[in-house]
Design an enzyme around this catalytic site. Structure first.
Site, PDB file in Angstrom:
ATOM      1  N   ARG A 114       0.807  -1.204   0.000  1.00 50.65           N
ATOM      2  CA  ARG A 114       0.000   0.000   0.000  1.00 50.65           C
ATOM      3  C   ARG A 114       0.853   1.272   0.000  1.00 50.65           C
ATOM      4  O   ARG A 114       1.789   1.391   0.776  1.00 50.65           O
ATOM      5  CB  ARG A 114      -0.940   0.006   1.202  1.00 50.65           C
ATOM      6  N   THR A 352     -18.859   4.960  15.691  1.00 57.92           N
ATOM      7  CA  THR A 352     -17.693   5.830  15.614  1.00 57.92           C
ATOM      8  C   THR A 352     -18.107   7.294  15.600  1.00 57.92           C
ATOM      9  O   THR A 352     -19.206   7.644  15.177  1.00 57.92           O
ATOM     10  CB  THR A 352     -16.867   5.526  14.346  1.00 57.92           C
ATOM     11  N   LYS A 355     -16.306   9.263  11.555  1.00 57.35           N
ATOM     12  CA  LYS A 355     -16.737   9.185  10.156  1.00 57.35           C
ATOM     13  C   LYS A 355     -17.826  10.219   9.906  1.00 57.35           C
ATOM     14  O   LYS A 355     -17.531  11.378   9.669  1.00 57.35           O
ATOM     15  CB  LYS A 355     -17.150   7.751   9.822  1.00 57.35           C
ATOM     16  N   THR A 385      -5.529   6.416  27.497  1.00 58.66           N
ATOM     17  CA  THR A 385      -5.714   7.846  27.746  1.00 58.66           C
ATOM     18  C   THR A 385      -7.021   8.324  27.126  1.00 58.66           C
ATOM     19  O   THR A 385      -7.354   7.969  25.997  1.00 58.66           O
ATOM     20  CB  THR A 385      -4.537   8.640  27.151  1.00 58.66           C
TER      21      THR A 385
END
Length: 566
Positions: A114, A352, A355, A385
């Site tokens: 990639r 999420t 996005k 964290t």
């Protein structure tokens, strides 16, 4: 070694005291005679000397294994056989560089290596971005900032305000120094969005999926996890780390799932893990039917809505909300009365914030005791964290904005339909699906990369090629994701560019795939027609059709965010 062995036959006390049958059995067992020979004062020395000679010659022959991977090296020359070390052997160390170069060379050879493009999204101009130099602008057509929220004024304003007041970092884990009002507010917003009792925020949804699934398998004795074969890598990782028994069912295949569930008593703890929108093919899972099977066989449900939150449902809660669209539209932020919704039947929803909501982070929602259990036991949450206050404040602002408007979701869906329909009319092989994903089938990694490069260099259009292991070998594709900002003018530029690239590279079109028998529904004459999940009626709605209670609602903080008092 052979002559030495024969000579020792007449004097070796071991050989003399061991029957012929026993020796024959040892010779048929891998390594048995060699292990005995190492203890012999005569043969043992020869064995160790020979082993050292083999390893020394391997360590010194660095050209094939240590050379930098390139297409000039023959694959045979790059063959890497890890040496077997003896604890008492003092020969050279493992050839780490040789191993790494060999593995990288394999990626280059199968065309799955990639390359990352330097793409800098411009907040005021998105979907425009610039490459290494600001004057070199391109149009981004593969971003997962599905609604363009990365430039939303409400989100940016709130992030800047909190950044100035509370600084850039979180200060530690939630347990140590990272817990604050912004975490409490965000988790309250997420629970309200999915109409669940509680929520827990993670640094990403990859971490959330891994942490939740691994904890469930490690803690619930005899748990069996049933996983869709196309589940995301984060879910696969979590299931693997859970060390639980697993059953992989065929993608969206209810019959296969039920046959696997039926193998176990109802008393056996079970978990069905699946996604709502599968991001590489755009398919949508039969959530309600899976919930039916879960109830029938006594299973929990784990639904990943990563590629759906923000974009489906009247308030952006995802596909589960979309399935009861009218009821949720009418009730607004409240639960619909006298209705058991699909969303309420799902035990766990992960999503999420990086996005469609345009910021970063992940989360899980569910019942209070389940979320409190994750908060109390999951290492992926406890030892990570916390997200910075400004990030969490931006996430909350983004959720609140999308809850109170329909125009971005509707704009995205309309642009998606326009692109799909026009590409298909030109014979471009779009893999049919009911969602916002536009997968264009190419069929091999080298051509997919050439197509991506040509779109970028010749047409100033950025669409990343998708190859193995994200998709199976032979199913490589271009993955296009329209946003509300990709209007008709930009869409026409894309359509013309893709058509040109297919002509220039001689890539298979729909009729070419038909001659080969079809693939992934492309070129299959009797393939069922797939309707978009957003109906024409839903696409005709306006913000005036929303319940007023979704506009700047007051949402009470959750006790579970800080810890529930017994």
């Amino acid at each position: 070694m052979e002559s030495l062995t024969k000579a020792s036959m007449s004097v070796c006390p071991f050989v003399k005291s061991t029957s012929t049958q026993a020796l024959r059995q040892m010779s048929q067992t891998s390594g048995a005679l060699a292990r005995q020979a190492r203890h012999c004062p005569i043969v043992g020395g020869a064995v160790r000397a020979k082993a050292k000679e083999i390893r020394r010659s391997y360590s010194s022959a660095t050209k094939p294994a240590r050379a930098t991977a390139s297409t000039t090296i023959a694959p045979k020359a790059m063959k890497f056989i890890p040496p077997q070390f003896n604890a008492n052997d003092d020969s050279g160390a493992f050839d780490y560089n040789g191993y790494l170069n060999h593995e990288l060379h394999k990626k280059r050879q199968d065309k799955s290596y990639r390359f990352f493009n330097n793409i800098n999204r411009l907040a005021e101009e998105f979907p425009k971005a610039h490459r290494a130099h600001e004057h070199d602008k391109v149009t981004v057509w593969c971003s997962n900032d599905y609604l363009g929220m990365g430039k939303n004024e409400n989100t940016l304003k709130e992030m800047k305000r909190v950044l100035d007041k509370y600084g850039s970092g979180a200060g530690g884990t939630r347990n140590i120094a990272g817990h604050n009002a912004h975490a409490i507010k965000l988790e309250s917003e997420l629970a309200a969005l999915h109409k669940h009792e509680a929520a827990l925020v993670f640094s990403s949804c990859f971490v959330a999926n891994d942490a939740v699934l691994s904890l469930l398998g490690q803690k619930i004795k005899d748990l069996v996890i049933f996983s869709d074969e196309l589940n995301h890598a984060s879910m696969i990782q979590g299931i693997r780390n859970s060390r639980a028994a697993k059953e992989i069912f065929k993608h969206n295949n209810l019959q296969d799932l039920e046959s696997k569930l039926a193998k176990y008593p109802k008393s056996t703890p079970k978990l069905i893990a699946f996604e709502s929108v599968y991001s590489m093919c755009g398919s949508i899972s039969p959530i309600e039917a899976i919930c039916d099977l879960a109830e029938k066989y006594g299973a929990l449900t784990f639904l990943d809505e990563v590629h759906a939150v923000g974009m489906y449902g009247p308030h952006g809660a995802g596909v589960a909300e979309h399935l009861d669209f009218e009821a949720h539209l009418k009730s607004g932020i409240k639960n619909p009365e006298h209705l058991t919704t699909v969303m309420s039947r799902v035990d766990m929803v992960t999503g999420t914030l990086g996005k469609a909501y345009g910021v970063v982070g992940g989360y899980v929602t569910g019942k209070t005791n389940m979320i409190d259990w994750f908060r109390s036991y999951a290492p992926g949450f406890i030892f990570t964290t916390s997200l910075p206050p400004a990030i969490m404040a931006g996430c909350s602002a983004s959720i609140r904005y999308q809850r109170s408007t329909l125009k971005d979701r509707i704009g995205q869906q309309k642009n998606t339909r326009y692109v799909k329909n026009n590409l298909t009319e030109l014979g471009i092989p779009v893999i049919s699906n009911p969602s916002h994903i536009v997968p264009v089938l190419v069929g091999n990694a080298a051509d997919a990369k050439r197509a991506s490069d040509l779109l970028l260099e010749k047409h100033n259009i950025y669409v990343q090629a998708i190859n193995f292991p994200t998709v199976p070998i032979g199913q490589e594709r271009l993955r296009i994701t329209p946003t509300p900002g990709h209007g008709e003018q930009l869409s026409n530029q894309l359509i013309e560019a893709v058509d040109s690239v297919f002509n220039q590279l001689g890539l298979n079109r729909i009729n070419d795939w038909r001659k080969q028998g079809g693939l992934l529904g492309v070129g299959v004459d009797d393939a069922p027609k797939i309707e978009h999940i957003w109906t024409d009626k839903q696409l005709s709605l306006t913000d005036a059709d929303l319940n007023p209670n979704v506009v700047d609602p007051e949402i009470n903080p959750l006790d579970v965010s800080s810890g529930v008092n017994a």
